[in-house]
Design an enzyme around this catalytic site. Structure first.
Site, short mmCIF file in Angstrom:
data_model
loop_
_atom_site.label_atom_id
_atom_site.label_comp_id
_atom_site.label_asym_id
_atom_site.label_seq_id
_atom_site.Cartn_x
_atom_site.Cartn_y
_atom_site.Cartn_z
N GLU A 1 -21.56 -7.40 21.77
CA GLU A 1 -20.70 -7.27 20.59
C GLU A 1 -19.29 -6.84 21.01
OE1 GLU A 1 -22.70 -5.04 17.48
OE2 GLU A 1 -23.84 -6.85 16.99
N GLU B 1 -28.12 -12.12 17.04
CA GLU B 1 -28.86 -11.07 16.33
C GLU B 1 -28.87 -11.46 14.87
OE1 GLU B 1 -27.45 -7.07 16.92
OE2 GLU B 1 -27.29 -7.35 19.09
#
Ligand SMILES: *[C@@H]1O[C@H](CO)[C@@H](O)[C@H](O)[C@H]1NC(C)=O
Ligand SMILES: *[C@@H]1O[C@H](CO)[C@@H](O)[C@H](O)[C@H]1NC(C)=O
Ligand SMILES: *[C@@H]1O[C@H](CO)[C@@H](O)[C@H](O)[C@H]1NC(C)=O
Ligand SMILES: *[C@@H]1O[C@H](CO)[C@@H](O)[C@H](O)[C@H]1NC(C)=O
Length: 967
Positions: free
Chosen positions: A195, A306
């Site tokens: 991320e 995700e």
């Protein structure tokens, strides 16, 4: 002339459906020149060993399941639900208690075993070693020693940080390299960082962030040099930062495969934190990923690296989590919506959460990390798991989906303006997938409609009899020209959903499902006759022969209907409950799980595996109540065993084998009757350090007058535990000061930073002066206390004692936030301040230099009991007094309770045990539960969760267990 007719026909179709034509385009297959055969990828999907794959993966955190002997159980459950992959984070801090030690060996620090299990079961691994992981872990997975400031702000190209991660990442690369798919292992993808959506200072103008780019380049160059030759991937944290895609940027630091993380229903049960961020104003709002992926990564598979499996629960969140926000209904609609968005790879986060035992969580999250996941913290499978299995087993056989274009979407596909469909088409085979849902996705209406579909046999409005139904929030996938396994038999269309297909050689079993009471319609190409083979004739079953094949109509009932078609296809029609009991174990370790290498089993709670040896079929699985079992296996199977025991079976009229698993002798009641009462405890004082005369001479001197940390304290010496080598749990501070006749303190001001939900208490010369109970919105506590009632020693030593319960370190750029005392000031009544003469500190025994590596770096803090090993098995408490935690004590003090109990759980049964702690509502306490030395439960003043599952392996099921409780 003919040409023009065709064009006009197409235009007409377009006009009636407002369809945008798919632009005929050929897409490049990317391969880095490293491994085209093993793992290529293009606009459609990942290509592994030459086969296109719809990647269906789920995340688990091995360090949250610290009993390696349980990992196979969990992976078997994952495989059984139709997944073909798992997502695995590493956690640097879990392996590196200090800057010298790297532990990939002891107990649950040895992750290498998971690759072997994944390989044997047939699961690909999407590997995510960091260096930074987030993962709701303390420091986002960064080790505490890294976060002092000494290594810079982290996640950049600072040489100090670089040298640190090179050491860790190099060791990871070394032990994982043999497990890459290029070396015969299961690892197909390698995630670089996590991320890290900071490639652009301005994502629209593509203004590069040079330090971030330099860091990403270093990471990739190093990993290539370490011979990691599978594709590198990234996971962008949102849809606006658009980082690291080769289709979007050209800075040289882009990864091979772009991925996106997305949580439509928020990633935490505290919706206030995330709703404004992800912009879903209403639950069950779906998002447009298609446009995003077309903009950012059009030549790559659309990968939801995700995708929401559940949400973590903060300390003050609801007991049991917030599963109702993403229940089985949620699974039904959102998993299918991803198909509508042309997503061809998904990693569910989390598929199994596990336990936030010890001090391994980041500040917000409580002891449970159940995450409302499909597989619960106690390893039980949920309704959500079973609903997801309907999807997973379908995707395993929907092979044409691995190469689709999105052809169109909208309500014009249906006869009901409330219902929309998205059409996806495989350009090679012509197979289509129509994903239907309410146009307004949160709609709870019951809507009837018919759907306009195109097939090789022509266009139809389906069903031809009756209608399709969407009852409340839901979605249905209608297939056309669906290939049945490797045969040339096809389903022209099916109005009900396909659950799975098993090709048994002499016949192909197609399982169809829909909610009970709905009716089904299926057109089988080339078939000419059929008969109902089950004794459940299903009064409403009928067959119609058409020019295109045979249409079967039927009504979905509680009992399965079996229909034999003359082309060798056998239809098994089930309702949702019955579908939840269907398993399709594979006979080989191939993650692609070919239809001709599966059998079907209906009935048990779980079927883990199947193997055929000659004419014998060996099944493994779980059940408890008497369970009817029906098995579809090749016709030459004569004998069935279940968990090694012979299962008597009879052959049904339509070729399946029917048997009965007897009710087990062991039940919840018999187990409950065997559980020890926990009625007898020993107790000792848990806070001698508050006393003036306590000897702290062997504690660590807290004497730094400068700090590498970026936020300097208000007062000196520096009282940041991090830089003295303590990084977890409770920290104990003793500040010594002198008092004269003329000058004595009348008040103290304290500002203490411990993370959200942390707390602290202060004592002067053993006298309790005040406490900060903690709050979920403030990581720093402040106290101004009066010292008027304190007895001082004039001309001698006086001590301010602070016990601080920290809740872990923050993630990302917050990781270097210190834990300790920002301000400790004593004031005389005239407002002038008094100085401390010295400070002492202690935390977990051994600090960063662990005395006990297996439980690891985050199990313990610096409580008296923890430092002396009172929580450990074998400690001699024979001279302690008897005392019950339920009797408790009054005042601002601490006690530690111990008891030793025996368990003898029946062997061969998977028994799930846990502890429940009941706190008096008015008691403002912090309590920690230890099971054989592992801290497996915690209560703080704002807790709502009082139930703590404990894994077998932490609990000794056949022997003594030491239970400790600190209050
Ligand atoms: C670990 O940190 C200490 C103290 O800063 C330093 O002296 C030592 O060289 C470091 N070790 C490694 C392997 O970086
Ligand atoms: C640029 O990258 C650095 C890391 O090197 C990061 O700290 C910073 O926040 C990034 N800037 C932006 C605007 O994302
Ligand atoms: C989906 O529908 C929207 C709204 O009608 C339209 O703008 C868009 O182009 C469609 N996308 C595709 C791929 O058909
Ligand atoms: C089983 O299916 C696979 C994949 O479609 C195919 O390649 C293989 O030839 C089939 N095997 C048999 C024995 O039919």
């Amino acid at each position: 002339m003919k040409f023009f007719t065709l064009v006009i026909y197409l235009l007409l179709q377009l006009a009636t459906r407002s369809i945008r034509p798919a632009i005929a385009q050929s897409w490049p297959v990317h391969d880095n020149g490293l491994n085209k055969v093993v793992s290529g990828r293009d606009h459609y999907s990942l290509i592994v060993n030459g086969e296109r794959v719809f990647v269906w993966s789920g995340e688990l955190h091995l360090w949250r399941i610290p009993v390696p002997e349980l990992w196979q159980d969990i992976l078997e459950k994952i495989k059984a639900a139709g997944f073909n992959g798992i997502g695995l984070y590493e956690l640097w801090g879990w392996h590196a208690p200090n800057n010298e030690t790297l532990d990939f060996e002891t107990g649950a620090h040895d992750f290498a075993t998971i690759f072997d299990i994944a390989k044997v079961l047939g699961l690909y691994v999407v590997y995510r070693p960091g260096p930074h992981s987030n993962a709701e872990a303390t420091g986002g997975g960064f080790p505490g020693w890294l976060t002092t400031g000494e290594y810079g702000p982290l996640r950049d190209d600072d040489p100090r940080y670089t040298a640190a991660w090179e050491r860790y990442s190099g060791a990871v690369a070394e032990y994982v390299r043999p497990h890459l798919i290029t070396n015969g292992g299961p690892v197909i993808l390698w995630q670089i960082e996590n991320e890290y959506g900071v490639q652009w200072l301005d994502p629209d103008a593509k203004v590069p962030n040079e330090t971030a780019i330099a860091y990403m380049e270093q990471l990739q160059n190093h990993h290539r040099a370490w011979e990691i030759d599978v594709p590198f991937m990234g996971n962008n944290p949102n849809m606006w930062t658009r980082s690291w895609s080769k289709d979007y940027g050209n800075t040289g630091a882009e990864v091979d495969l772009y991925g996106l993380d997305h949580y439509p229903a928020c990633w935490t049960c505290n919706l206030e934190i995330c709703l404004p961020v992800n912009g879903a104003v209403e639950p069950y709002t779906v998002f447009d990923y298609y446009t995003h992926f077309q903009q950012v990564s059009p030549t790559q598979p659309s990968f939801l690296m995700e995708f929401q499996g559940g949400s973590y629960n903060p300390w003050d969140g609801p007991a049991g989590g917030c599963g109702e926000l993403m229940d089985s209904i949620w699974v039904n609609m959102f998993y299918r919506h991803n198909l509508a968005e042309k997503v061809s790879a998904v990693n569910i986060y989390m598929l199994m959460g596990g336990t936030n035992w010890g001090n391994l969580g980041f500040p917000e999250v409580g002891t449970s990390y159940d995450y409302s996941s499909p597989i619960h913290e106690n390893r039980l499978i949920s309704e959500k798991y079973n609903e997801g299995k309907l999807f997973g087993l379908f995707m395993r056989v929907a092979r044409d989906f691995a190469k689709v274009e999105r052809i169109g979407n909208g309500t014009a596909y249906t006869t009901n303006a409330e219902v929309m469909a998205t059409e996806l088409r495989n350009p090679d085979t012509g197979a289509r997938f129509y994903i239907t849902r309410h146009d307004y996705s949160p709609s709870t209406e019951k809507s009837q409609f018919r759907l306009r579909i195109s097939t090789e046999s022509g266009n139809f409005l389906v069903p031809q009899q009756g209608s399709l139904t969407l009852d409340s929030i839901s979605s249905k996938t209608i297939v056309t020209d669906f290939r049945i396994g490797a045969t040339n038999k096809k389903i022209a269309y099916s109005k009900v959903e396909i659950l799975t297909v098993s090709d048994l050689g002499e016949r192909q079993v197609v399982v169809l499902w829909a909610p009970r009471g709905e009716d089904g319609e299926i057109l089988l190409r080339g078939a000419t006759s059929a008969k109902v083979a089950s004794d459940n004739a299903g009064a409403e079953t009928s067959f119609t022969v058409t020019e295109h094949g045979l249409i079967a109509n039927f009504k979905i009932q509680e009992r399965n209907i079996v229909i034999d078609i003359d082309n060798g296809v056998q239809l098994v029609v089930v309702d949702r409950d019955s579908g939840y009991q269907i398993w399709a174990p594979t006979l080989t370790a191939d993650p692609q799980a070919w239809e001709n290498k599966t059998v079907l089993v209906h009935g048990p709670y779980l079927v883990r595996s199947a193997a055929i040896d000659g004419d014998s079929l060996a099944l493994r699985g779980d059940w408890s109540n008497e369970t009817a079992v029906e098995i579809w296996a090749p016709s030459d199977i004569r004998e069935v065993t279940f968990n090694g025991d012979k299962l008597a079976t009879e052959r049904s009229a339509y070729g399946s084998l029917i048997g009965l698993l007897p009710a087990t002798q062991v039940t919840v009641d018999t187990i409950a009757a065997q559980l020890p009462s926990l009625g007898s405890w020993k107790v000792a004082n848990g806070l001698p350090e508050s006393a003036l005369e306590y000897d702290d001479s062997r504690w660590t001197d807290a004497n730094h007058m400068t700090t590498p940390n970026f936020s300097p304290p208000d007062t000196y010496p520096v009282l940041y535990a991090d830089e003295y080598g303590y990084q977890a749990g409770n920290l104990l501070w003793r500040g010594h000061f002198n008092v004269t006749e003329d000058k004595r303190p009348s008040s103290a001001y304290l500002r203490v930073i411990g993370g959200l939900a942390s707390g602290f208490s202060a004592y002067v010369n053993g006298h309790f002066v005040g406490t900060w109970l903690g709050s979920i919105s403030n990581k720093t506590g402040e106290l101004k206390v009066s010292l008027e009632d304190v007895q001082f020693n004039v001309g001698a030593d006086n001590v301010l004692f602070i016990i601080q319960d920290t809740t872990g370190k923050d993630q990302r750029e917050g990781a270097p936030d210190p834990r300790g005392i920002l301000n400790a000031s004593l004031f005389a009544s005239d407002g002038s301040s008094l100085n401390f003469t010295s400070w002492k500190l202690t935390g977990n025994a051994g600090g960063n230099h662990l005395i006990e590596p297996v439980r690891g770096t985050w199990n313990e803090g610096g409580l008296h009991a923890e430092r002396l090993g009172w929580h450990l098995p074998g400690f001699d408490d024979s001279d302690w007094e008897d005392g019950l935690p339920s009797e408790g004590f009054k005042g601002a003090d601490a006690r530690f309770y111990r008891t030793v109990v025996s368990l003898d759980m029946p062997r061969g049964f998977d028994v799930h045990l846990g502890f429940e702690l009941n706190r008096l509502p008015h008691a403002k306490l912090r309590a920690q539960l230890y099971v054989n030395g592992y801290m497996f439960g915690k209560i703080i003043p704002i807790s709502n969760e009082f139930s703590f599952p404990v894994f077998p392996g932490i609990l000794n099921y056949h022997g003594e267990n030491t239970i400790g409780l600190s209050i």
